[in-house]
Scaffold this motif. Structure first.
Motif, PDB file in Angstrom:
ATOM      1  N   SER A  42       0.828  -1.202   0.000  1.00 20.56           N
ATOM      2  CA  SER A  42       0.000   0.000   0.000  1.00 20.56           C
ATOM      3  C   SER A  42       0.863   1.253   0.000  1.00 20.56           C
ATOM      4  N   LEU A  43       1.884   1.226   0.820  1.00 21.50           N
ATOM      5  CA  LEU A  43       2.804   2.353   0.878  1.00 21.50           C
ATOM      6  C   LEU A  43       3.528   2.537  -0.456  1.00 21.50           C
ATOM      7  N   GLY A  79      -3.804   3.425  -3.262  1.00 22.39           N
ATOM      8  CA  GLY A  79      -2.827   3.313  -2.185  1.00 22.39           C
ATOM      9  C   GLY A  79      -3.340   3.862  -0.870  1.00 22.39           C
ATOM     10  N   ILE A  80      -4.035   4.995  -0.922  1.00 26.20           N
ATOM     11  CA  ILE A  80      -4.565   5.589   0.311  1.00 26.20           C
ATOM     12  C   ILE A  80      -5.676   4.717   0.898  1.00 26.20           C
ATOM     13  N   VAL A  81      -6.543   4.175   0.044  1.00 24.99           N
ATOM     14  CA  VAL A  81      -7.591   3.271   0.527  1.00 24.99           C
ATOM     15  C   VAL A  81      -6.960   2.059   1.207  1.00 24.99           C
ATOM     16  N   LEU A  82      -5.949   1.504   0.592  1.00 27.49           N
ATOM     17  CA  LEU A  82      -5.283   0.339   1.169  1.00 27.49           C
ATOM     18  C   LEU A  82      -4.564   0.685   2.476  1.00 27.49           C
ATOM     19  N   LEU A  83      -3.942   1.853   2.533  1.00 25.92           N
ATOM     20  CA  LEU A  83      -3.230   2.248   3.752  1.00 25.92           C
ATOM     21  C   LEU A  83      -4.170   2.429   4.939  1.00 25.92           C
ATOM     22  N   THR A  84      -5.408   2.807   4.687  1.00 24.85           N
ATOM     23  CA  THR A  84      -6.347   3.039   5.782  1.00 24.85           C
ATOM     24  C   THR A  84      -7.139   1.781   6.144  1.00 24.85           C
ATOM     25  N   THR A  92      -7.957  -9.598   2.373  1.00 25.22           N
ATOM     26  CA  THR A  92      -8.887  -9.788   1.254  1.00 25.22           C
ATOM     27  C   THR A  92      -8.822  -8.658   0.242  1.00 25.22           C
ATOM     28  N   LEU A  93      -8.609  -7.447   0.717  1.00 24.17           N
ATOM     29  CA  LEU A  93      -8.612  -6.312  -0.204  1.00 24.17           C
ATOM     30  C   LEU A  93      -7.352  -6.213  -1.053  1.00 24.17           C
ATOM     31  N   VAL A  94      -6.216  -6.529  -0.463  1.00 20.25           N
ATOM     32  CA  VAL A  94      -4.957  -6.376  -1.200  1.00 20.25           C
ATOM     33  C   VAL A  94      -4.969  -7.164  -2.505  1.00 20.25           C
ATOM     34  N   PRO A  95      -5.277  -8.464  -2.482  1.00 19.72           N
ATOM     35  CA  PRO A  95      -5.278  -9.178  -3.759  1.00 19.72           C
ATOM     36  C   PRO A  95      -6.310  -8.641  -4.751  1.00 19.72           C
ATOM     37  N   ILE A  96      -7.489  -8.245  -4.259  1.00 19.71           N
ATOM     38  CA  ILE A  96      -8.522  -7.730  -5.161  1.00 19.71           C
ATOM     39  C   ILE A  96      -8.093  -6.393  -5.760  1.00 19.71           C
ATOM     40  N   PHE A  97      -7.619  -5.478  -4.916  1.00 19.34           N
ATOM     41  CA  PHE A  97      -7.177  -4.189  -5.433  1.00 19.34           C
ATOM     42  C   PHE A  97      -5.979  -4.330  -6.357  1.00 19.34           C
ATOM     43  N   ILE A  98      -5.057  -5.195  -5.989  1.00 16.12           N
ATOM     44  CA  ILE A  98      -3.903  -5.409  -6.857  1.00 16.12           C
ATOM     45  C   ILE A  98      -4.367  -5.982  -8.187  1.00 16.12           C
ATOM     46  N   ALA A  99      -5.337  -6.882  -8.149  1.00 18.19           N
ATOM     47  CA  ALA A  99      -5.854  -7.471  -9.388  1.00 18.19           C
ATOM     48  C   ALA A  99      -6.446  -6.394 -10.293  1.00 18.19           C
TER      49      ALA A  99
END
Length: 184
Positions: A42-43, A79-84, A92-99
């Motif tokens: 995220s960072l 990135g900001i959504v993931l950091l928060t 669960t969110l990291v793989p989906i957002f990265i996808a």
């Protein structure tokens, strides 16, 4: 600082043991590893978005494309959504957002490839094919995001275990990869 080859051997044992320990911890807690990796990713995604935004304004206006600006803004927001997000959400969110980020970035590469292909056919094809590969990877990650997270974590664990075992073997065989590969 002068150090003897014998010191390098002990360092190989220590580093090897730490790598093995890290690999075992990741292997038995793959989703926790994904959560921590999510914070790091995220960072990095946020910083990458700010860099792309800076680069967009740093190049001459005639080379700027709206898609470049859009991709950098989307990357910053992602990135900001993931950091928060909490650790549980990261898993669960990291793989989906990265996808989805991969799909968007792949589509951007495909569009760049089409533009480049007008002036440099071979280079444009390479950029297009790399974009298609990124889109396919992104789609595959959306099908099973938690499975993707586990596969990534297990791959990292396997890497740590492999390197750690190699360093411990270096210690017991009397070789030091530091001496053999000092140019690395």
């Amino acid at each position: 600082m002068n150090s003897s080859p014998r010191t390098h051997h002990w360092i190989a044992l220590l580093v090897g043991a730490l790598y093995i320990l890290t690999g075992v911890i990741i292997f038995f807690n793959p989703l926790w590893n994904m959560a921590l990796m999510g914070v790091y990713l995220s960072l990095m995604i946020t910083l990458g978005g700010f860099f792309d935004l800076w680069r967009y304004f740093a190049i001459p206006k005639r080379f700027r494309r709206a898609t470049s600006l859009l991709l950098s803004v989307v990357t910053i927001v992602l990135g900001i959504v993931l950091l928060t997000s909490s650790f549980a959400e990261q898993v669960t969110l990291v793989p989906i957002f990265i996808a989805f980020w991969l799909i968007f970035a792949g589509a951007f590469r495909i569009s760049m490839g089409v533009m480049i292909k007008k002036t440099a056919r071979d280079a444009g094809k390479r950029v297009m094919w790399s974009g298609i590969g990124v889109v396919v990877l992104g789609v595959a990650m959306t099908v099973a995001p938690v499975f993707s997270a586990e596969v990534i974590s297990y791959t990292i664990a396997f890497g740590f275990l492999t390197i750690g075992i190699a360093k411990v073997v270096d210690f017991f065989t009397g070789r030091s990869s530091i001496n053999e590969f000092s140019w690395l």
